[in-house]
Design a protein around this motif. Structure first.
Motif, PDB file in Angstrom:
ATOM      1  N   LEU A 144       1.017  -1.345   0.259  1.00 46.46           N
ATOM      2  CA  LEU A 144      -0.028   0.134   0.004  1.00 46.46           C
ATOM      3  C   LEU A 144       0.766   1.391  -0.273  1.00 46.46           C
ATOM      4  O   LEU A 144       1.692   1.272   0.835  1.00 46.46           O
ATOM      5  CB  LEU A 144      -1.654  -0.035   1.254  1.00 46.46           C
ATOM      6  CG  LEU A 144      -1.750  -1.235   1.694  1.00 46.46           C
ATOM      7  CD1 LEU A 144      -2.586  -1.045   2.467  1.00 46.46           C
ATOM      8  CD2 LEU A 144      -2.798  -1.099   0.641  1.00 46.46           C
ATOM      9  N   GLY A 145       0.426   2.217  -0.941  1.00 46.12           N
ATOM     10  CA  GLY A 145       0.828   3.489  -1.258  1.00 46.12           C
ATOM     11  C   GLY A 145      -0.029   4.713  -0.413  1.00 46.12           C
ATOM     12  O   GLY A 145      -1.327   4.379  -1.326  1.00 46.12           O
ATOM     13  N   ALA A 173      -3.037   2.951  12.638  1.00 47.71           N
ATOM     14  CA  ALA A 173      -4.544   2.940  11.829  1.00 47.71           C
ATOM     15  C   ALA A 173      -4.620   1.633  10.839  1.00 47.71           C
ATOM     16  O   ALA A 173      -5.594   0.456  10.583  1.00 47.71           O
ATOM     17  CB  ALA A 173      -4.651   3.768  12.016  1.00 47.71           C
ATOM     18  N   LEU A 174      -4.184   2.487   9.307  1.00 42.63           N
ATOM     19  CA  LEU A 174      -3.928   1.592   8.032  1.00 42.63           C
ATOM     20  C   LEU A 174      -3.141   0.019   8.500  1.00 42.63           C
ATOM     21  O   LEU A 174      -4.036  -0.874   8.615  1.00 42.63           O
ATOM     22  CB  LEU A 174      -3.473   1.869   7.255  1.00 42.63           C
ATOM     23  CG  LEU A 174      -4.017   1.137   5.937  1.00 42.63           C
ATOM     24  CD1 LEU A 174      -4.861   1.054   5.919  1.00 42.63           C
ATOM     25  CD2 LEU A 174      -2.922   2.415   4.860  1.00 42.63           C
ATOM     26  N   ALA A 175      -2.682  -0.164   9.371  1.00 44.96           N
ATOM     27  CA  ALA A 175      -1.742  -1.410  10.146  1.00 44.96           C
ATOM     28  C   ALA A 175      -2.843  -2.184  10.988  1.00 44.96           C
ATOM     29  O   ALA A 175      -2.225  -3.128  10.162  1.00 44.96           O
ATOM     30  CB  ALA A 175      -0.297  -1.501  10.399  1.00 44.96           C
ATOM     31  N   ALA A 176      -3.703  -2.117  11.703  1.00 47.24           N
ATOM     32  CA  ALA A 176      -4.230  -2.599  12.671  1.00 47.24           C
ATOM     33  C   ALA A 176      -5.781  -3.291  11.574  1.00 47.24           C
ATOM     34  O   ALA A 176      -6.350  -4.292  11.491  1.00 47.24           O
ATOM     35  CB  ALA A 176      -4.619  -1.549  13.404  1.00 47.24           C
ATOM     36  N   GLU A 185       2.145  -8.361   9.137  1.00 47.30           N
ATOM     37  CA  GLU A 185       2.976  -7.198   8.340  1.00 47.30           C
ATOM     38  C   GLU A 185       4.130  -7.093   8.435  1.00 47.30           C
ATOM     39  O   GLU A 185       4.771  -7.716   9.625  1.00 47.30           O
ATOM     40  CB  GLU A 185       2.343  -6.030   9.855  1.00 47.30           C
ATOM     41  CG  GLU A 185       3.746  -4.190   8.999  1.00 47.30           C
ATOM     42  CD  GLU A 185       3.359  -3.488  10.308  1.00 47.30           C
ATOM     43  OE1 GLU A 185       4.549  -2.500   9.934  1.00 47.30           O
ATOM     44  OE2 GLU A 185       2.665  -3.391  11.022  1.00 47.30           O
ATOM     45  N   ALA A 186       4.480  -7.193   7.048  1.00 45.37           N
ATOM     46  CA  ALA A 186       5.754  -7.421   6.692  1.00 45.37           C
ATOM     47  C   ALA A 186       7.041  -6.047   7.239  1.00 45.37           C
ATOM     48  O   ALA A 186       8.797  -6.402   7.242  1.00 45.37           O
ATOM     49  CB  ALA A 186       6.695  -8.021   5.571  1.00 45.37           C
ATOM     50  N   LEU A 204       2.880   0.719   3.844  1.00 46.71           N
ATOM     51  CA  LEU A 204       3.012  -0.891   4.541  1.00 46.71           C
ATOM     52  C   LEU A 204       2.765  -2.287   3.674  1.00 46.71           C
ATOM     53  O   LEU A 204       2.464  -2.411   2.206  1.00 46.71           O
ATOM     54  CB  LEU A 204       1.590  -0.027   4.525  1.00 46.71           C
ATOM     55  CG  LEU A 204       1.064  -0.079   6.058  1.00 46.71           C
ATOM     56  CD1 LEU A 204      -0.205   0.195   6.871  1.00 46.71           C
ATOM     57  CD2 LEU A 204       1.870  -0.475   7.215  1.00 46.71           C
ATOM     58  N   LEU A 205       4.026  -2.751   3.814  1.00 38.65           N
ATOM     59  CA  LEU A 205       4.650  -4.360   3.354  1.00 38.65           C
ATOM     60  C   LEU A 205       3.499  -5.000   4.104  1.00 38.65           C
ATOM     61  O   LEU A 205       3.918  -5.788   4.970  1.00 38.65           O
ATOM     62  CB  LEU A 205       5.592  -3.685   2.905  1.00 38.65           C
ATOM     63  CG  LEU A 205       5.500  -5.511   1.769  1.00 38.65           C
ATOM     64  CD1 LEU A 205       5.422  -5.946   0.417  1.00 38.65           C
ATOM     65  CD2 LEU A 205       7.955  -5.674   1.802  1.00 38.65           C
ATOM     66  N   LEU A 206       2.766  -6.121   3.213  1.00 40.16           N
ATOM     67  CA  LEU A 206       1.905  -6.704   4.138  1.00 40.16           C
ATOM     68  C   LEU A 206       2.090  -8.027   3.743  1.00 40.16           C
ATOM     69  O   LEU A 206       1.719  -8.823   2.196  1.00 40.16           O
ATOM     70  CB  LEU A 206       0.219  -6.762   4.006  1.00 40.16           C
ATOM     71  CG  LEU A 206      -0.017  -5.081   5.245  1.00 40.16           C
ATOM     72  CD1 LEU A 206      -0.902  -4.166   4.569  1.00 40.16           C
ATOM     73  CD2 LEU A 206       0.039  -5.222   6.368  1.00 40.16           C
TER      74      LEU A 206
END
Length: 210
Positions: A144-145, A173-176, A185-186, A204-206
């Motif tokens: 995600l960017g 918040a977005l990671a949660a 989450e990576a 975010l890299l997931l």
């Protein structure tokens, strides 16, 4: 979303020209894509295709192909898809919504949503994350960017994006939300705005939990 689609149709040619070489000077962004590509390839034999959800004129999809991924793009804007197909004739680009990717459930090796989720109302984000989770294979990757809030745990903030209304998200918040959907989450990256940028930027890299 009709107003957002119309707004992007109107500026499609100008947008494509502006962002055509946008990755050239962004070392950290290229590093995020490289890490994403390596994780996709390590997710298992035959990791499957990769979708860019909200691909715009296709420059990121093309970069993913240059990294060796079997990437295709999806966007709701007919004008953007027309430019992407014309500019990158060897790559598949589909006209359609981000939450209904044309792939069987559990088959995609990765999904990139690069500044495309920002235009969704915040209460729509969980549904889209769930759709991404369904489309990915176990161990598949999501990158995600997005524009970050000033604080990692601050509020979701609307702002006057130059094309259509958008939101800045606190990274925590977005990671949660992603974790609650079934992602692990990576890694994350948050950087201050460069010259010409108004806000902090985040990635975010997931991974879909196996």
């Amino acid at each position: 979303m009709d107003a957002t689609i119309a707004a992007y149709d109107e500026v499609a040619a100008r947008y494509a020209e502006l962002f055509r070489d946008s990755l050239a000077g962004q070392v950290l962004d290229r590093a995020a894509f490289t890490a994403f590509a390596e994780l996709v390839r390590s997710s298992g034999p035959g990791p499957g295709p990769v979708a860019e959800a909200g691909c715009g004129p296709g420059h990121v999809t093309a970069h993913l192909r240059d990294l060796g991924l079997d990437a295709f793009g999806v966007d709701l804007s007919p004008a953007m898809i027309a430019i992407a197909r014309r500019t990158h004739p060897g790559i598949r680009f589909d006209l359609g919504p981000m939450d209904a990717l044309d792939a069987p459930a559990g088959t995609l090796g990765g999904i990139v949503a690069w500044y495309s989720l920002i235009h969704l109302p915040p209460d729509e984000l969980p549904r889209h994350l769930a759709a991404f989770h369904r489309a990915l294979r176990p161990g598949g990757c999501l990158l995600l960017g997005f524009f970050a809030s000033d604080a990692e745990n601050g509020p979701v903030t609307g702002f006057d994006h130059k094309v259509a209304p958008a939101h800045r998200w606190p990274v925590d918040a977005l990671a949660a939300l992603a974790t609650a959907t079934g992602f692990t989450e990576a890694g994350r990256l948050r950087r201050p705005p460069d010259d010409g940028e108004r806000f902090p930027q985040a990635r975010l890299l997931l991974r879909r939990t196996a």
